[in-house]
Design a protein around this motif. Structure first.
Motif, PDB file in Angstrom:
ATOM      1  N   ALA A 107       0.825  -1.205   0.000  1.00 27.54           N
ATOM      2  CA  ALA A 107       0.000   0.000   0.000  1.00 27.54           C
ATOM      3  C   ALA A 107       0.862   1.258   0.000  1.00 27.54           C
ATOM      4  O   ALA A 107       0.587   2.225  -0.719  1.00 27.54           O
ATOM      5  CB  ALA A 107      -0.929  -0.012   1.209  1.00 27.54           C
ATOM      6  N   VAL A 108       1.941   1.256   0.796  1.00 24.24           N
ATOM      7  CA  VAL A 108       2.832   2.417   0.861  1.00 24.24           C
ATOM      8  C   VAL A 108       3.512   2.652  -0.478  1.00 24.24           C
ATOM      9  O   VAL A 108       3.708   3.800  -0.899  1.00 24.24           O
ATOM     10  CB  VAL A 108       3.881   2.222   1.976  1.00 24.24           C
ATOM     11  N   MET A 109       3.840   1.576  -1.189  1.00 25.33           N
ATOM     12  CA  MET A 109       4.559   1.706  -2.451  1.00 25.33           C
ATOM     13  C   MET A 109       3.630   1.763  -3.660  1.00 25.33           C
ATOM     14  O   MET A 109       4.089   1.748  -4.809  1.00 25.33           O
ATOM     15  CB  MET A 109       5.539   0.536  -2.602  1.00 25.33           C
ATOM     16  N   SER A 110       2.338   1.878  -3.423  1.00 23.06           N
ATOM     17  CA  SER A 110       1.369   1.795  -4.523  1.00 23.06           C
ATOM     18  C   SER A 110       1.324   3.043  -5.401  1.00 23.06           C
ATOM     19  O   SER A 110       0.796   3.007  -6.503  1.00 23.06           O
ATOM     20  CB  SER A 110      -0.036   1.525  -3.970  1.00 23.06           C
ATOM     21  N   ARG A 111       1.856   4.167  -4.919  1.00 19.91           N
ATOM     22  CA  ARG A 111       1.779   5.413  -5.700  1.00 19.91           C
ATOM     23  C   ARG A 111       3.168   5.914  -6.082  1.00 19.91           C
ATOM     24  O   ARG A 111       3.409   7.118  -6.160  1.00 19.91           O
ATOM     25  CB  ARG A 111       1.052   6.508  -4.898  1.00 19.91           C
ATOM     26  N   MET A 112       4.084   4.992  -6.349  1.00 20.28           N
ATOM     27  CA  MET A 112       5.433   5.376  -6.754  1.00 20.28           C
ATOM     28  C   MET A 112       5.387   6.259  -7.998  1.00 20.28           C
ATOM     29  O   MET A 112       4.672   5.961  -8.950  1.00 20.28           O
ATOM     30  CB  MET A 112       6.284   4.132  -7.013  1.00 20.28           C
ATOM     31  N   ALA A 113       6.140   7.347  -7.965  1.00 20.07           N
ATOM     32  CA  ALA A 113       6.255   8.292  -9.083  1.00 20.07           C
ATOM     33  C   ALA A 113       4.957   9.042  -9.354  1.00 20.07           C
ATOM     34  O   ALA A 113       4.845   9.724 -10.374  1.00 20.07           O
ATOM     35  CB  ALA A 113       6.727   7.585 -10.353  1.00 20.07           C
TER      36      ALA A 113
END
Length: 233
Positions: A107-113
């Motif tokens: 969830a934390v890495m779901s919006r990379m960039a």
């Protein structure tokens, strides 16, 4: 020669006084603003590599506070509340609860960039920052951000710092300020809490981490994993 900068259009006015407007900001928006170095007129470079993760974690924390997410066996599960009005919070929520519950690190890495661009755009639209885009040597794109009201940002930073660095115990700190402090420590946002202050206020920050872990189970560990991943890439 650098190309002429492109300045974002005039902002939408916010209603209310400074403190009222500050509280109307989402946690990701507050964290982004607090990452700005007023002395050097730039965003904090130390936390730049993991800023997308930190902003997404702030959004997840706000969704938990609002009853829209909760933890179930180490995964993010949707709550009973409806979708939030803020577009970025809504995007994070939709990405987490679509098919099957995500583990917190996912969830934390779901919006990379994507997270920084979304939060920055919203702040520019609302008039909290200016954004100038240009090119160096006609090739390399640049994006320069500045707060429209540095004095207001300085006051917001000092209010947050007073709350989190006072030796009153974690329970006395507003939950939103506790979230900002813990994310700043885990992501090395030195513009909010410098390394020396982390040592000097070790007891107060430990109390905030304990409270964070109790209210947002699994999230801090996920942030640490995401931050480590971003810095090893």
């Amino acid at each position: 020669m650098p190309a002429a900068p492109v300045v974002d259009p005039p902002p939408r006015p916010r209603e209310g006084g400074a403190e009222e407007s500050d509280m109307a900001l989402t946690l990701p928006e507050r964290l982004y603003l607090l990452s700005y170095d007023l002395d050097r007129n730039r965003l904090d470079p130390v936390s730049a590599a993991c800023r997308d993760h930190l902003l997404t974690a702030a959004a997840l924390a706000e969704l938990i506070i609002g009853g829209r997410l909760h933890d179930r066996d180490g995964r993010a599960v949707g709550g009973g509340a409806g979708a939030p009005d803020d577009p970025f919070l809504a995007e994070v929520l939709a990405g987490v609860v679509r098919d099957r519950p995500l583990r917190w690190v996912g969830a934390v890495m779901s919006r990379m960039a994507e997270a920084e661009r979304a939060v920055r755009g919203r702040l520019a639209e609302d008039g909290a920052i200016t954004v100038e885009r240009g090119r160096v040597l006609g090739v390399f794109r640049t994006t320069e951000v500045a707060p429209r009201d540095p004095g207001r940002l300085r006051r917001m930073r000092e209010r947050t710092r007073r709350a989190v660095l006072a030796e009153h115990g974690g329970a006395a700190v507003p939950v939103e300020d506790a979230v900002l402090a813990v994310l700043a420590v885990e992501g090395d946002v030195w513009t909010l809490i410098a390394p020396k202050e982390r040592r000097e206020h070790r007891k107060a920050l430990r109390a905030l981490r304990d409270r964070f872990d109790a209210e947002f189970p699994g999230l801090r560990r996920a942030v640490r994993m995401a931050v480590a991943h971003s810095r090893s890439a």
